[in-house]
Design a protein around this motif. Structure first.
Motif, short mmCIF file in Angstrom:
data_model
loop_
_atom_site.label_atom_id
_atom_site.label_comp_id
_atom_site.label_asym_id
_atom_site.label_seq_id
_atom_site.Cartn_x
_atom_site.Cartn_y
_atom_site.Cartn_z
N GLN A 77 -30.59 43.66 30.72
CA GLN A 77 -30.48 45.11 30.64
C GLN A 77 -29.60 45.62 29.51
O GLN A 77 -29.78 46.75 29.04
N ARG A 78 -28.62 44.80 29.05
CA ARG A 78 -27.65 45.31 28.08
C ARG A 78 -27.36 44.27 27.00
O ARG A 78 -26.23 44.13 26.53
N GLU A 86 -25.16 44.82 23.93
CA GLU A 86 -23.73 45.02 24.17
C GLU A 86 -22.98 43.71 24.39
O GLU A 86 -21.76 43.69 24.28
#
Length: 263
Positions: free
Chosen positions: A54-55, A58
């Motif tokens: 999802q990320r 990051e």
């Protein structure tokens, strides 16, 4: 989703003068002790998988020119895991201690490593003529109040800029450690921070106000510095523990009362 806790803290850096003082580095007991796994393995790996899905932008970053160091790190971790009884191997890939099969993908070395072990990895290299090592690649699923996007590509002194204790003298001491680190002698240190929030993924941008922590959880990172022999890059691995304060031993809690944090 990511309230994953350990049952206990295996070591307490604030209990010894040698590890309480910054930088608090000690020789690693042996290469076999580089990447341990613990009772929170399955829970932490679930969080890592969620973040990678999802990320990803990051938690994974690399600058141009870091490919060879990342490749060597990937090969080093696979070599290390090859000698661990808790890991299994088959034609499809590697079977983790929690029974999950991880397909080995050398086209995505950092993503694969993030799915194999609990530890995060930062790769630091010293360009020719430079005075400091620079963060050139990393997988950082469990940041403790910092963001990878703001640190990637920066030298050690800028990475630690917000740390009050990291003054000019400390910066020189740490750089000497990096310069003199031998490939056959990894070193480790451990910090201790008291948090209200047990979440593993806690990024914070530099301009964001720092919330004063002091609550129910002890967050502690076991950090190991290891030099890669081929590229001479330094790997900074991070094993994150989050332990409820009431699970510390009485002796550990008493010692912790004398310090606000050991960063």
């Amino acid at each position: 989703m990511d309230k994953v806790l350990q049952d206990h803290l295996p070591s307490a850096p604030w209990m010894s003068e040698a590890t309480r003082r910054l930088p608090g580095l000690q020789p690693l007991e042996g290469y076999h002790d580089w990447l341990p796994h613990d009772e929170a393995f399955a829970g932490q790996m679930t969080v890592r998988e969620h973040l990678l899905t999802q990320r990803r932008d990051e938690v994974i970053a690399a600058v141009p020119g870091s490919k060879e160091a990342v490749r060597e790190l990937y090969e080093e971790v696979l070599y290390f895991l090859g000698g661990r009884e808790a890991y299994g191997w088959c034609e499809e890939g590697c079977i983790r201690p929690d029974g999950v099969l991880v397909r080995l993908d050398d086209s995505d070395p950092l993503g694969t490593l993030a799915r194999l072990v609990q530890q995060d990895f930062c790769v630091l290299e010293k360009p020719e003529g430079a005075e400091e090592h620079i963060l050139t690649a990393a997988v950082l699923c469990f940041p403790a109040s910092w963001t990878l996007a703001e640190k990637i590509g920066r030298p050690l002194s800028e990475i630690h800029g917000p740390v009050v204790e990291y003054d000019g003298g400390m910066a020189r001491r740490v750089q000497r450690v990096f310069d003199n680190l031998r490939g056959d002698t990894p070193v480790w240190r451990q910090n201790a921070l008291i948090y209200d929030d047990p979440a593993l993924f806690q990024p914070r941008r530099m301009e964001a106000p720092r919330v004063r922590q002091g609550g129910e959880y002890l967050r502690s990172e076991r950090q190991v510095l290891l030099r890669l022999l081929e590229t001479q890059a330094v790997v900074f691995s991070i094993h994150t523990y989050v332990v409820p304060m009431d699970r510390l031993t009485p002796v550990q809690r008493a010692g912790l009362a004398d310090v606000a944090h050991v960063s």
